[in-house]
Design a protein around this motif. Structure first.
Motif, PDB file in Angstrom:
ATOM      1  N   ARG A 152       0.839  -1.193   0.000  1.00  0.00           N
ATOM      2  CA  ARG A 152       0.000   0.000   0.000  1.00  0.00           C
ATOM      3  C   ARG A 152       0.873   1.241   0.000  1.00  0.00           C
ATOM      4  O   ARG A 152       1.950   1.249   0.577  1.00  0.00           O
ATOM      5  CB  ARG A 152      -0.917   0.026   1.226  1.00  0.00           C
ATOM      6  CG  ARG A 152      -1.971  -1.079   1.228  1.00  0.00           C
ATOM      7  CD  ARG A 152      -2.721  -1.095   2.551  1.00  0.00           C
ATOM      8  NE  ARG A 152      -3.688  -2.182   2.565  1.00  0.00           N
ATOM      9  CZ  ARG A 152      -4.990  -2.007   2.497  1.00  0.00           C
ATOM     10  NH1 ARG A 152      -5.481  -0.787   2.394  1.00  0.00           N
ATOM     11  NH2 ARG A 152      -5.821  -3.027   2.527  1.00  0.00           N
ATOM     12  N   ILE A 153       0.377   2.290  -0.640  1.00  0.00           N
ATOM     13  CA  ILE A 153       1.145   3.531  -0.712  1.00  0.00           C
ATOM     14  C   ILE A 153       0.758   4.493   0.407  1.00  0.00           C
ATOM     15  O   ILE A 153       1.506   5.384   0.770  1.00  0.00           O
ATOM     16  CB  ILE A 153       0.964   4.212  -2.084  1.00  0.00           C
ATOM     17  CG1 ILE A 153       2.065   5.255  -2.301  1.00  0.00           C
ATOM     18  CG2 ILE A 153      -0.430   4.812  -2.240  1.00  0.00           C
ATOM     19  CD1 ILE A 153       2.134   5.788  -3.697  1.00  0.00           C
ATOM     20  N   GLY A 154      -0.410   4.337   0.974  1.00  0.00           N
ATOM     21  CA  GLY A 154      -0.874   5.233   2.029  1.00  0.00           C
ATOM     22  C   GLY A 154      -2.369   5.085   2.230  1.00  0.00           C
ATOM     23  O   GLY A 154      -3.029   4.256   1.604  1.00  0.00           O
ATOM     24  N   ARG A 155      -2.917   5.914   3.099  1.00  0.00           N
ATOM     25  CA  ARG A 155      -4.350   5.842   3.383  1.00  0.00           C
ATOM     26  C   ARG A 155      -5.105   6.787   2.450  1.00  0.00           C
ATOM     27  O   ARG A 155      -5.261   7.979   2.727  1.00  0.00           O
ATOM     28  CB  ARG A 155      -4.613   6.199   4.840  1.00  0.00           C
ATOM     29  CG  ARG A 155      -6.055   5.944   5.277  1.00  0.00           C
ATOM     30  CD  ARG A 155      -6.212   6.151   6.771  1.00  0.00           C
ATOM     31  NE  ARG A 155      -7.587   5.928   7.194  1.00  0.00           N
ATOM     32  CZ  ARG A 155      -8.123   4.738   7.418  1.00  0.00           C
ATOM     33  NH1 ARG A 155      -7.387   3.661   7.246  1.00  0.00           N
ATOM     34  NH2 ARG A 155      -9.381   4.621   7.801  1.00  0.00           N
ATOM     35  N   LEU A 156      -5.565   6.279   1.340  1.00  0.00           N
ATOM     36  CA  LEU A 156      -6.312   7.056   0.359  1.00  0.00           C
ATOM     37  C   LEU A 156      -7.674   6.399   0.192  1.00  0.00           C
ATOM     38  O   LEU A 156      -7.830   5.416  -0.538  1.00  0.00           O
ATOM     39  CB  LEU A 156      -5.568   7.109  -0.981  1.00  0.00           C
ATOM     40  CG  LEU A 156      -4.196   7.799  -0.972  1.00  0.00           C
ATOM     41  CD1 LEU A 156      -3.475   7.570  -2.287  1.00  0.00           C
ATOM     42  CD2 LEU A 156      -4.368   9.290  -0.716  1.00  0.00           C
ATOM     43  N   LYS A 157      -8.675   6.939   0.889  1.00  0.00           N
ATOM     44  CA  LYS A 157      -9.962   6.268   0.938  1.00  0.00           C
ATOM     45  C   LYS A 157     -11.101   7.273   1.082  1.00  0.00           C
ATOM     46  O   LYS A 157     -10.964   8.308   1.719  1.00  0.00           O
ATOM     47  CB  LYS A 157      -9.983   5.286   2.103  1.00  0.00           C
ATOM     48  CG  LYS A 157     -11.198   4.385   2.189  1.00  0.00           C
ATOM     49  CD  LYS A 157     -11.053   3.375   3.323  1.00  0.00           C
ATOM     50  CE  LYS A 157      -9.960   2.367   3.028  1.00  0.00           C
ATOM     51  NZ  LYS A 157      -9.928   1.274   4.028  1.00  0.00           N
ATOM     52  N   LYS A 158     -12.238   6.951   0.459  1.00  0.00           N
ATOM     53  CA  LYS A 158     -13.439   7.789   0.542  1.00  0.00           C
ATOM     54  C   LYS A 158     -14.666   6.888   0.665  1.00  0.00           C
ATOM     55  O   LYS A 158     -14.751   5.849  -0.002  1.00  0.00           O
ATOM     56  CB  LYS A 158     -13.561   8.659  -0.719  1.00  0.00           C
ATOM     57  CG  LYS A 158     -14.461   9.866  -0.544  1.00  0.00           C
ATOM     58  CD  LYS A 158     -13.798  10.953   0.285  1.00  0.00           C
ATOM     59  CE  LYS A 158     -14.640  12.218   0.320  1.00  0.00           C
ATOM     60  NZ  LYS A 158     -13.975  13.285   1.093  1.00  0.00           N
ATOM     61  N   ILE A 163     -20.460   2.546   0.157  1.00  0.00           N
ATOM     62  CA  ILE A 163     -19.529   2.355  -0.956  1.00  0.00           C
ATOM     63  C   ILE A 163     -18.191   2.981  -0.574  1.00  0.00           C
ATOM     64  O   ILE A 163     -18.136   4.138  -0.150  1.00  0.00           O
ATOM     65  CB  ILE A 163     -20.056   2.994  -2.256  1.00  0.00           C
ATOM     66  CG1 ILE A 163     -21.469   2.491  -2.573  1.00  0.00           C
ATOM     67  CG2 ILE A 163     -19.110   2.695  -3.418  1.00  0.00           C
ATOM     68  CD1 ILE A 163     -21.581   0.992  -2.733  1.00  0.00           C
ATOM     69  N   ILE A 164     -17.116   2.209  -0.712  1.00  0.00           N
ATOM     70  CA  ILE A 164     -15.778   2.668  -0.329  1.00  0.00           C
ATOM     71  C   ILE A 164     -14.869   2.635  -1.549  1.00  0.00           C
ATOM     72  O   ILE A 164     -14.703   1.592  -2.189  1.00  0.00           O
ATOM     73  CB  ILE A 164     -15.181   1.797   0.790  1.00  0.00           C
ATOM     74  CG1 ILE A 164     -16.130   1.749   1.997  1.00  0.00           C
ATOM     75  CG2 ILE A 164     -13.814   2.328   1.211  1.00  0.00           C
ATOM     76  CD1 ILE A 164     -15.708   0.745   3.051  1.00  0.00           C
ATOM     77  N   LEU A 165     -14.294   3.776  -1.875  1.00  0.00           N
ATOM     78  CA  LEU A 165     -13.340   3.892  -2.979  1.00  0.00           C
ATOM     79  C   LEU A 165     -11.964   4.161  -2.396  1.00  0.00           C
ATOM     80  O   LEU A 165     -11.791   5.086  -1.598  1.00  0.00           O
ATOM     81  CB  LEU A 165     -13.750   5.031  -3.917  1.00  0.00           C
ATOM     82  CG  LEU A 165     -12.775   5.379  -5.053  1.00  0.00           C
ATOM     83  CD1 LEU A 165     -12.682   4.222  -6.049  1.00  0.00           C
ATOM     84  CD2 LEU A 165     -13.212   6.661  -5.759  1.00  0.00           C
ATOM     85  N   SER A 166     -10.973   3.371  -2.780  1.00  0.00           N
ATOM     86  CA  SER A 166      -9.617   3.568  -2.248  1.00  0.00           C
ATOM     87  C   SER A 166      -8.569   3.318  -3.320  1.00  0.00           C
ATOM     88  O   SER A 166      -8.775   2.511  -4.230  1.00  0.00           O
ATOM     89  CB  SER A 166      -9.366   2.638  -1.049  1.00  0.00           C
ATOM     90  OG  SER A 166      -9.542   1.283  -1.409  1.00  0.00           O
ATOM     91  N   VAL A 167      -7.472   4.042  -3.214  1.00  0.00           N
ATOM     92  CA  VAL A 167      -6.303   3.801  -4.047  1.00  0.00           C
ATOM     93  C   VAL A 167      -5.298   3.057  -3.169  1.00  0.00           C
ATOM     94  O   VAL A 167      -4.754   3.611  -2.220  1.00  0.00           O
ATOM     95  CB  VAL A 167      -5.699   5.115  -4.580  1.00  0.00           C
ATOM     96  CG1 VAL A 167      -4.393   4.824  -5.334  1.00  0.00           C
ATOM     97  CG2 VAL A 167      -6.676   5.823  -5.507  1.00  0.00           C
TER      98      VAL A 167
END
Length: 277
Positions: A152-158, A163-167
């Motif tokens: 993982r690159i970091g905490r990137l989440k919405k 519904i959860i969208l994350s990078v």
């Protein structure tokens, strides 16, 4: 005679594994409690594993399209299979106590080459290294590898209404950025995907502040769903040409629901874009 055959096949394994260092081989998991079935596009003529804690059985008398893999606890190894018509397939094999998949249907496109390539074929392969066909093959292999990784690159989440969208990760490779994205549906309704877009936004300074938006078109997408069912999640990859952004700009990932309002907008700082894995 069997000893000589084993040595010969071992040499073939070594040569092919050396030649394939630029590729990320798929991993197949097995254990000693269940049979993992591998179905090939042509009858199996030869099959060998690189370690004794993995056993691959197939019908040696009458060519069949499938073989069975079992494994004992130990270090990972590799599996080499040669088909009746000379197609060569190579995989990493790993022991896993709990298996998520018991059947693998392997298409012809997964072949890494042929047992008897001609000199002309070898030259053609080199010349076609950057063609669309080979790039697509590479994208599929590398994206599959990234999806299976836990990096993982970091905490990137919405989040929005279940519904959860994350990078999950951003990876730089061969002049391109790979965005590993996850969509989770923790709601009681299926999520129908309208679009998933990535753009670069710049805020203009001054009395009349405005927002300039430039959409980035992926050169390849992997495992992009049309629907995410309730209580399920999907991991996918967007491949984009390499880019960097200043601290006055940001990347924005937008997820839009078809015939619905569960839309998400995830801001990605320039820090993550400029420092990929």
């Amino acid at each position: 005679m069997k000893h000589l055959i084993f040595i010969s096949l071992s040499l073939v394994v070594t040569v092919i594994m050396t030649a394939q260092t630029s590729f990320h081989l798929d991993t197949i998991y097995a254990n000693d409690q269940k049979n993992v079935a591998l179905f090939f596009p042509e009858p199996i003529r030869q099959g060998i594993t690189g370690s004794e804690n993995f056993v691959f059985t197939y019908n040696r008398e009458k060519g069949q399209y499938f073989g069975l893999l079992q494994a004992k606890p130990g270090k990972e190894s590799n599996l080499l299979v040669v088909g009746k018509n000379g197609a060569v397939f190579s995989y990493i094999v790993t022991y896993r106590k709990k298996l998520d998949q018991l059947n693998y249907f392997i298409p012809t496109s997964k072949s890494i080459g042929n047992e008897k390539p001609t000199g002309l074929d070898s030259i053609t392969i080199v010349k076609r290294e950057d063609t669309i066909v080979n790039r697509t093959y590479y994208y599929n292999k590398f994206c599959s590898y990234l999806v299976d990784r836990k990096q993982r690159i970091g905490r990137l989440k919405k989040r929005n209404e279940g519904i959860i969208l994350s990078v999950e990760n951003i990876v730089f490779d061969k002049e391109e950025l790979y965005f590993v994205i996850q969509i989770e549906n923790k709601s009681s309704l299926d999520y129908d995907l309208n679009f998933l877009k990535l753009s670069i936004e710049t805020r203009k300074k001054g009395k009349k502040k405005s927002l300039q938006r430039l959409y980035q078109e992926p050169v390849f997408n992997y495992n992009l769903p049309s629907k995410v069912k309730e209580n399920e999640s999907v991991r996918l990859v967007y491949v984009l040409p390499k880019f960097s952004i200043g601290n006055d700009r940001r990347a924005v990932l937008k997820l839009n629901e078809k015939n619905g309002e569960r839309n998400l907008k995830l801001n990605i700082s320039h820090i993550f874009i400029n420092n990929p894995n």
